[in-house]
Design an enzyme around this catalytic site. Structure first.
Site, short mmCIF file in Angstrom:
data_model
loop_
_atom_site.label_atom_id
_atom_site.label_comp_id
_atom_site.label_asym_id
_atom_site.label_seq_id
_atom_site.Cartn_x
_atom_site.Cartn_y
_atom_site.Cartn_z
N ASP A 127 8.10 0.10 -5.51
CA ASP A 127 8.60 0.40 -4.17
C ASP A 127 10.00 -0.17 -3.97
OD1 ASP A 127 6.34 1.71 -3.39
OD2 ASP A 127 5.36 -0.08 -2.60
N ASP B 113 3.19 2.28 4.92
CA ASP B 113 2.02 2.48 4.08
C ASP B 113 0.82 2.54 4.99
OD1 ASP B 113 3.42 2.10 1.81
OD2 ASP B 113 2.84 0.02 1.52
N THR C 133 32.38 -24.15 32.86
CA THR C 133 31.46 -23.42 33.73
C THR C 133 31.05 -22.07 33.13
OG1 THR C 133 33.28 -22.45 34.96
CG2 THR C 133 32.40 -24.51 35.78
N GLU D 190 39.81 -14.21 35.68
CA GLU D 190 40.81 -15.31 35.64
C GLU D 190 42.22 -14.75 35.45
OE1 GLU D 190 39.14 -17.72 32.45
OE2 GLU D 190 37.23 -17.61 33.51
P1 ATP Z 1 -0.86 2.87 0.72
O1 ATP Z 1 0.29 3.43 -0.05
O2 ATP Z 1 -1.02 3.43 2.06
O3 ATP Z 1 -0.97 1.38 0.68
P2 ATP Z 1 -2.86 3.05 -1.22
O4 ATP Z 1 -3.06 1.61 -1.29
O5 ATP Z 1 -4.05 3.94 -1.21
O6 ATP Z 1 -2.10 3.50 0.03
P3 ATP Z 1 -2.07 3.05 -3.87
O7 ATP Z 1 -2.38 1.62 -3.99
O8 ATP Z 1 -0.89 3.62 -4.53
O9 ATP Z 1 -1.95 3.48 -2.40
O10 ATP Z 1 -3.37 3.82 -4.35
C1 ATP Z 1 -3.35 5.19 -4.58
C2 ATP Z 1 -4.74 5.66 -4.96
O11 ATP Z 1 -5.14 5.05 -6.17
C3 ATP Z 1 -5.81 5.27 -3.96
O12 ATP Z 1 -5.96 6.23 -2.96
C4 ATP Z 1 -7.04 5.18 -4.81
O13 ATP Z 1 -7.63 6.44 -4.95
C5 ATP Z 1 -6.51 4.73 -6.14
N1 ATP Z 1 -6.67 3.28 -6.30
C6 ATP Z 1 -6.27 2.32 -5.47
N2 ATP Z 1 -6.55 1.10 -5.94
C7 ATP Z 1 -7.17 1.29 -7.12
C8 ATP Z 1 -7.71 0.43 -8.11
N3 ATP Z 1 -7.66 -0.87 -7.98
N4 ATP Z 1 -8.27 0.98 -9.19
C9 ATP Z 1 -8.30 2.31 -9.33
N5 ATP Z 1 -7.81 3.17 -8.45
C10 ATP Z 1 -7.26 2.70 -7.35
#
Ligand code: ATP
Length: 933
Positions: free
Chosen positions: A657, A327, A759, A722
């Site tokens: 995941d 990630d 040994t 041995e």
């Molecule tokens: P990685 O997979 O590398 O950890 P990431 O954290 O960006 O990346 P996700 O958490 O799936 O992956 O987020 C995907 C997208 O969703 C982000 O790029 C962002 O645009 C949006 N996003 C992330 N967090 C939030 C949130 N708390 N609220 C709304 N949108 C979000």
């Protein structure tokens, strides 16, 4: 008696003397903990000390030795019998210490995997170990949690749980907090209860614990869990099989020696004991045990480098990893997010300092205040200023770093999240999901809350946007592309305009501009809910026809240590691949900065979705950056890589995941930000969420594997030496090769046992702590199921063993000839030359163990002191051997005689031959494949 699911939350709390708002008090917790004990399933104990002792004394080798002792007694060789038994005990003690330490290391690792839970006690939210939970505790649950004990749901917001552990049903079920009147419900129908071991896949809620530990539903079936055997690693299994095969071969050779000896008219009693001693010497019984110790020690070292191993086989597989899919956020970057730019309708303000006060800028630009208001309200993080010990007022944040960054920026602009939440209370929500890449919240807007002086620019702006009778507003925040999909209008200087192509391209342009500088861009949108729309039960229609307001850009710096780790991966023949949910341009920027990608290619999840399998197979070969990827795409990437023979390590943190983590050879979960579900699905947990840690763990994995191989090389060569010592004279005798054909047995049974069990053992163990070689991360990975005897191992065992045998025996024969025919009346006959054979063989093995410390580097390059344990083991063995030669009592036991200084020096000099021979071979290897610098 009615069941918990039939009772209302109030009743449940009353019965448990708890409180729906504040949870239990500290005093209550203490007394309840004393009453109920820890919240854990009592597993059938691992291997307790007695089991280990039993394993030590019930092995075939020990049985063989005990028979040998019994035979000695029958032959009235009482001293021999006692010594054999002493050797058995010594060997068992050594084995016990090794195994016990390995077991303790594993138990400690297991303890560390106990999840933490958030509870509300005495009104405050705290994070505690799941072991400390008691009935009455109020646990806060969210997507990704594993339910830590059984309880009654007090609050359930779109809550879904996967209860396959109990019901076998793999589809998540909807949970609720309302009482059910029916009786005798099956577990799967008790929708308002949460059960230990089940997984929250969606939503959030709170659970009042009713049962803990063995009293839970999972506890009831825990007997079933106890039958799960500790998993044997593939390497251990292969070593076990190898040991068995070699044992059969060794017994064959022993039979040959014994038969040849008998044909040569040797004394049958001596031949019987010799045969047994040789069998003990030739069978590499210690292989699986040493592998276990090396793996457990490896796991401990990995933990010190922040990688917690959940499944022992991972230690060895790690060394073979060929692709690391990681990630971005938090693993390659620091997850220290700061809002640096806000853009509304073409107006951009940049924030270059965390301490700057934005209030002034917001007053003159009310749209910015609308963006920040949406950002802070459609948000689950919170900031609170608590006087820390350092006595500064630095706000403490709780929640996702992206969200805290937004709350912080809003605070800078004078928008206090708590105050706003009181004014615009949240009524409903659709939680954030990586698939949708956005989240939504619905808030009540009180019409009677008319303009007053202190009303913020945000509320004014919001009110101006509310249409007539609307009582509620929906706020949505998320990835800009995902928001544009559900928006049809745009907020421009207080006016609502249609989101036409020109607006779209302006917004896309701003998004791309910020993203290509490595920023994470989030958009904000809203709309008043129509009066006929429900404000509290989520509907897909909520996220439609939205009014796009603007965007925020957040910087998340790349971790400085990752650049180097990426470079190390590449020199180690491992391909790093970035798989992120973020925008392709953001991903490309960071990938370039870190050196992950040599080309500019980025493939997005939606492009992947359209690709047939064979096209994807080609893509994964040379694309190292995947963006806007949803969890299911991760699984496809893993499968495609595996199909092409890659060994994949894959990181993940969310619930979704889990399938990709399970599928990868090494699933890697995040210790800090990861969900319990992802941790359960993984082989390894990073306690610092850092990519560099994965590379460190790979290095440790390679060291462990190399050291196990070195151990095999050392012991099997010793065994082969041995055997040659005993086999050559037997053959010579049968073919009647001149005067040498008359030579008696070169080593007596006790001497063989001594060499093999005492040994040999200590220096062999010291190989398990051999540090990394320069080559460790400068070579491509070995395939996980490579043949042990490949890469020169088999020939080494044969030729070095033969050399060892020839050198010891040859020196012995020279002395035997020089000593002249023994006087049959001399009780000490043959002692002198046998002592020479015995000593040269032992010393040769010491030289050999020093030479095999490295596959390629010379001992002088490595430094004699780089493995102090080895130095101590070799010195101790040397001293023990001198003891056996010079201490009168031991002379008597082992039938040795004191060597004069000249003989001792000759033995020493000759025994270094093996060392030099292996050093020359390593020099040759180096010459033909220079060590990369
Ligand atoms: P990685 O997979 O590398 O950890 P990431 O954290 O960006 O990346 P996700 O958490 O799936 O992956 O987020 C995907 C997208 O969703 C982000 O790029 C962002 O645009 C949006 N996003 C992330 N967090 C939030 C949130 N708390 N609220 C709304 N949108 C979000």
């Amino acid at each position: 008696m009615s069941h918990w699911y039939q009772q209302s939350p109030d009743e449940v709390a009353r019965k448990l003397s708890s409180d729906l708002e504040n949870g239990l008090s500290t005093e209550q917790v203490e007394s309840l903990q004393a009453k109920h004990g820890p919240n854990e399933l009592i597993e059938a104990a691992g291997r307790g000390p007695w089991k280990i002792v039993w394993e030590q004394i019930s092995g075939p080798m020990v049985i063989l030795l005990i028979i040998a002792a019994a035979v000695s007694v029958l032959l009235h060789e009482y001293q021999d019998a006692i010594v054999i038994l002493l050797i058995v005990v010594l060997n068992a003690v050594l084995g016990f210490i090794q195994d016990y330490r390995a077991e303790q290391a594993m138990a400690a690792l297991k303890q560390m995997t106990v999840p933490h839970v958030r509870v509300r006690r005495s009104g405050r939210v705290q994070e505690i170990s799941a072991l400390e939970l008691v009935p009455g505790d109020l646990v806060l649950l969210e997507a990704g949690n594993v339910v830590p004990a059984d309880g009654r749901l007090i609050e359930a917001q779109s809550l879904r749980a996967q209860e396959a552990a109990l019901t076998g049903e793999s589809e998540p079920v909807e949970k609720s907090d309302s009482a059910i009147s029916e009786d005798d419900l099956a577990i799967g129908d008790r929708r308002n209860l949460g059960f230990m071991g089940t997984q929250i896949t969606y939503g959030r809620g709170s659970l009042m614990i009713t049962e803990t530990g063995m009293n839970t539903e999972l506890g009831n079936i825990a007997d079933m869990l106890q039958t799960v055997e500790a998993e044997e690693t593939p390497l251990q299994r292969r070593l076990g099989e190898l040991g068995k095969g070699l044992a059969i071969a060794a017994i064959g050779i022993v039979a040959v020696v014994v038969v040849l000896g008998l044909l040569d008219q040797q004394d049958w009693k001596t031949m019987l004991l010799t045969g047994m001693a040789m069998a003990v010497a030739a069978v590499p019984e210690g292989l699986p045990a040493v592998a276990t110790v090396a793996l457990a020690l490896g796991a401990r070292k990995m933990l010190r480098r922040h990688a917690l191993i959940r499944k022992l086989p991972a230690v060895e597989t790690l060394g073979s990893v060929t692709v690391i899919c990681s990630d971005k956020t938090g693993t390659l970057t620091e997850n220290r997010m700061t809002v640096t730019a806000i853009e509304a309708a073409g107006d951009r303000i940049t924030i270059d300092n965390r301490d700057v006060n934005l209030t002034g800028r917001v007053e003159t630009n009310p749209e910015i205040s609308l963006i920040l208001g949406v950002a802070t309200l459609c948000n689950d993080a919170s900031l609170h200023t608590e006087k820390s010990e350092a006595d500064d007022d630095e706000p403490q944040s709780v929640g996702d770093p992206t969200e805290t960054a937004l709350v912080f920026a809003a605070t800078q602009a004078g928008l206090d999240k708590n105050a706003l939440e009181e004014r615009l209370p949240r009524q409903g929500e659709i939680p954030f999901e990586s698939d949708r890449k956005r989240m939504a919240t619905v808030h009540a807007v009180d019409a009677s809350d008319t303009d007053s002086e202190e009303t913020s620019a945000f509320v004014k702006e919001l009110r101006s946007a509310m249409s007539g009778d609307s009582q509620h507003v929906i706020f949505v925040k998320g990835a800009v592309d995902s928001l544009l999909d559900v928006s049809s209008r745009v907020w421009n200087n207080g006016e609502i305009e249609t989101l036409d192509e020109s607006w779209r391209s302006r917004i896309d342009g701003a998004n791309a501009d910020l993203a290509s500088n490595g920023m994470r861009v989030l958009g904000m949108a809203f709309r008043p809910l129509k009066s006929d729309e429900s404000a509290d039960s989520p509907s897909a229609d909520w996220e439609s026809d939205l009014i796009f307001v603007g965007l925020t850009a957040i910087v998340d710096p790349a971790r400085p240590e990752v650049r180097d780790a990426v470079h190390r991966c590449k020199t180690a023949g491992i391909r790093p691949v970035m798989i992120t949910g973020d925008h392709p341009l953001t991903a490309r920027h960071i990938a370039k900065e870190l050196g992950i990608s040599d080309n500019d290619r980025v493939v997005t999840g939606s492009e992947m979705a359209k690709m047939p399998e064979n096209e994807l197979d080609a893509v994964v070969q040379d694309v190292s950056v995947f963006a806007r990827v949803a969890p299911e795409h991760k699984l496809r990437i893993v499968q495609s890589l595996q199909k092409q023979g890659e060994v994949v390590a894959m990181t993940g943190d969310g619930v979704n995941d889990a399938p990709a983590l399970k599928r990868a050879e090494i699933g890697v979960a995040m210790g800090i930000t990861g969900t319990d579900v992802s941790k359960e699905a993984s082989e390894m947990v990073l306690t610092d969420d850092n990519f560099a840690t994965i590379v460190g763990a790979v290095e440790e994995g390679r060291i462990v594997y190399d050291n196990i191989r070195k151990f095999i090389m050392y012991t099997m060569t010793s065994n082969s030496g041995e055997i040659w010592v005993m086999l050559i004279p037997a053959i010579l005798a049968v073919i009647g090769w001149g005067v040498v054909g008359d030579i008696p047995l070169p080593l007596l049974p006790l001497q063989i046992l001594w060499i093999n069990l005492v040994t040999d053992g200590l220096p062999g163990l010291a190989l398990a702590v051999e540090p990394a070689e320069r080559e460790t991360m400068n070579r491509p990975p070995y395939p996980p199921n490579e043949n042990f005897f490949g890469r020169g191992m088999a020939s080494h065992i044969l030729w070095v063993g033969l050399l060892m045998g020839a050198v010891s025996l040859g020196t012995g024969i020279v002395y035997w000839l020089a000593d002249g025919p023994p006087d049959p009346s001399d009780g000490a006959a043959n002692r002198h030359w046998r002592t020479i054979v015995f000593t040269v063989l032992t010393f040769s093995q010491m030289g050999h163990v020093l030479a095999v410390r490295s596959h390629k580097e010379s001992l002088f390059q490595q430094g004699l002191f780089s493995n102090k344990l080895m130095l101590a083991a070799v010195s101790l063995t040397f001293a023990l051997q001198l003891g056996v030669i010079y201490v009168p009592f031991l002379q008597n036991v082992f039938r040795t005689t004191a060597l004069n200084l000249q003989d001792l020096l000759i033995c020493l000099a000759i025994s270094t031959l093996v060392f030099w021979a292996v050093e020359v071979q390593k020099w040759w290897i180096r010459k033909n494949s220079p060590v990369p610098q």
